[in-house]
Design an enzyme around this catalytic site. Structure first.
Site, short mmCIF file in Angstrom:
data_model
loop_
_atom_site.label_atom_id
_atom_site.label_comp_id
_atom_site.label_asym_id
_atom_site.label_seq_id
_atom_site.Cartn_x
_atom_site.Cartn_y
_atom_site.Cartn_z
N HIS A 76 6.18 -8.50 -0.97
CA HIS A 76 5.43 -8.96 -2.48
C HIS A 76 5.03 -7.16 -3.14
O HIS A 76 3.94 -7.23 -3.99
CB HIS A 76 3.80 -9.00 -1.13
CG HIS A 76 4.22 -9.87 -0.66
ND1 HIS A 76 3.51 -10.10 0.42
CD2 HIS A 76 5.10 -10.83 0.04
CE1 HIS A 76 3.36 -11.51 1.16
NE2 HIS A 76 4.67 -11.69 0.57
N ASP A 102 1.10 -1.27 0.12
CA ASP A 102 0.23 -0.10 -0.05
C ASP A 102 1.12 1.48 -0.18
O ASP A 102 0.59 2.62 -0.36
CB ASP A 102 -0.92 -0.12 1.49
CG ASP A 102 -0.23 -0.39 3.01
OD1 ASP A 102 -0.93 -0.48 3.43
OD2 ASP A 102 1.08 -0.04 2.77
N1 APR Z 1 -3.33 -3.73 14.62
C1 APR Z 1 -2.33 -5.11 15.00
N2 APR Z 1 -2.26 -6.04 14.47
C2 APR Z 1 -3.99 -6.23 13.67
C3 APR Z 1 -5.09 -5.09 13.26
C4 APR Z 1 -4.58 -3.82 14.43
N3 APR Z 1 -5.11 -2.56 13.97
N4 APR Z 1 -6.25 -5.53 12.57
C5 APR Z 1 -5.85 -6.36 12.14
N5 APR Z 1 -4.47 -7.07 12.54
C6 APR Z 1 -4.07 -8.70 12.78
C7 APR Z 1 -5.38 -10.19 12.41
O1 APR Z 1 -5.58 -9.94 13.59
C8 APR Z 1 -4.20 -10.97 11.37
O2 APR Z 1 -3.25 -11.43 12.39
O3 APR Z 1 -3.27 -8.65 11.24
C9 APR Z 1 -3.55 -9.76 10.67
C10 APR Z 1 -3.61 -9.92 9.69
O4 APR Z 1 -3.61 -10.70 9.11
P1 APR Z 1 -3.71 -10.82 7.52
O5 APR Z 1 -4.75 -10.48 6.36
O6 APR Z 1 -3.81 -12.21 6.50
O7 APR Z 1 -2.52 -10.28 6.49
P2 APR Z 1 -1.18 -10.15 6.17
O8 APR Z 1 -0.12 -10.97 7.05
O9 APR Z 1 -0.57 -9.60 5.60
O10 APR Z 1 -1.15 -11.01 4.68
C11 APR Z 1 0.02 -12.27 4.35
O11 APR Z 1 -1.07 -12.78 2.04
O12 APR Z 1 -2.57 -11.96 1.07
C12 APR Z 1 -1.37 -12.52 1.00
O13 APR Z 1 0.38 -10.96 -0.13
C13 APR Z 1 -1.15 -10.86 0.82
O14 APR Z 1 0.69 -9.91 2.47
C14 APR Z 1 -0.67 -10.45 2.21
C15 APR Z 1 0.12 -12.13 2.71
#
Ligand code: APR
Length: 254
Positions: free
Chosen positions: A121, A106
């Site tokens: 990524h 982002d």
């Molecule tokens: N503060 C801290 N943690 C948070 C918050 C917040 N305000 N809101 C949500 N979370 C946590 C959730 O509990 C979850 O564990 O952030 C995490 C987001 O997880 P995902 O949605 O799986 O995202 P991410 O881990 O970045 O995904 C990894 O997967 O889809 C692919 O390429 C994409 O980079 C991405 C990768």
């Protein structure tokens, strides 16, 4: 939130750290209004990754894939960094060595002023020519032409992001593992820690003797490995840690 003694121990470890590393995921941008992937309103709950975020999907229907990325760019363009992004940008100047590794595409870390960033990524504000491979920045929202074409050779442009089934850049990945194996403290903020190879970085740090600090609203597969696991929102937790750290440094100066 961490107990007072836990916070004191964490801040003390941070104060003594020469090399601090941070791994971030979609959760750090949640408070900026950008949907995560696997959360309640996560993108993968609404959309099928296989139809939108794979090389096969792109060759099948580049227009559909670009419409989705144009929509996401439109949302992200209106969003601002939150206190968590801003504190990490300030910490970059406060530690002898500070490295930020992100899974996010982002660009909010850059918007907050972070410079030393490894983007695992890719970046949604960059496009790549499918013929020549050239990567250029593109902030056009909405895109005038979908799918967009390379201005020099006319071939299809694609988002410069890593799709499922694709490899990460080996130079970016090597840097990320080097950072992880040489840091004293690694923060892991807002990631579900299920996507590889990113999810292996904190374990590499732990194996190399670093203190691992997880900040997440929920438990993850990493929680049991973390030295400090702080439950809560990154935009609320990081300011508290920062405040304690500054108070400690000030008290030591007096
Ligand atoms: N503060 C801290 N943690 C948070 C918050 C917040 N305000 N809101 C949500 N979370 C946590 C959730 O509990 C979850 O564990 O952030 C995490 C987001 O997880 P995902 O949605 O799986 O995202 P991410 O881990 O970045 O995904 C990894 O997967 O889809 C692919 O390429 C994409 O980079 C991405 C990768």
């Amino acid at each position: 939130m961490a107990s007072k003694s836990e916070l004191k121990e964490l801040v003390d470890a941070l104060r003594r750290a020469n090399r601090v590393a941070v791994l971030t995921g979609a959760g750090i941008s949640a408070e900026s209004g950008i949907p995560t992937f696997r959360g309640e309103d996560g993108l993968w709950k609404k959309f099928r990754a296989e139809e939108l975020a794979t090389p096969e999907a792109f060759s099948r229907d580049p227009k559909l894939v670009w419409e989705w990325y144009d929509w996401r760019r439109g949302i992200i363009a209106q969003k601002k960094p939150n206190p968590a992004h801003k504190i990490l940008a300030r910490w970059e100047k406060s530690f002898p060595a500070f490295s930020l590794i992100t899974q996010n595409i982002d660009g909010l870390h850059q918007k907050a002023g972070s410079k030393n960033i490894s983007e695992l990524h890719g970046n949604i504000w960059k496009v790549r020519c499918t013929e020549e491979g050239t990567v250029t920045e593109n902030y056009e929202t909405p895109l005038k032409e979908i799918p967009p074409r390379c201005p020099s050779c006319g071939a299809l442009l694609r988002p410069h992001v890593v799709w499922f089934g694709e490899s990460l850049s080996s130079s970016v990945l090597n840097t990320a593992f080097l950072i992880s194996s040489t840091c004293n403290v690694m923060f892991v903020i807002g990631t579900s820690a299920v996507v590889q190879p990113a999810a292996s970085l904190p374990l590499t740090a732990a194996k190399s003797g670093a203190k691992v600090v997880e900040i997440n609203t929920d438990a993850t597969p990493l929680t049991s490995y973390a030295d400090f696991s702080i439950k809560g929102k990154a935009g609320e937790i990081l300011p508290k840690i920062d405040k304690e750290l500054r108070a400690l440094i000030k008290s030591l100066r007096n």
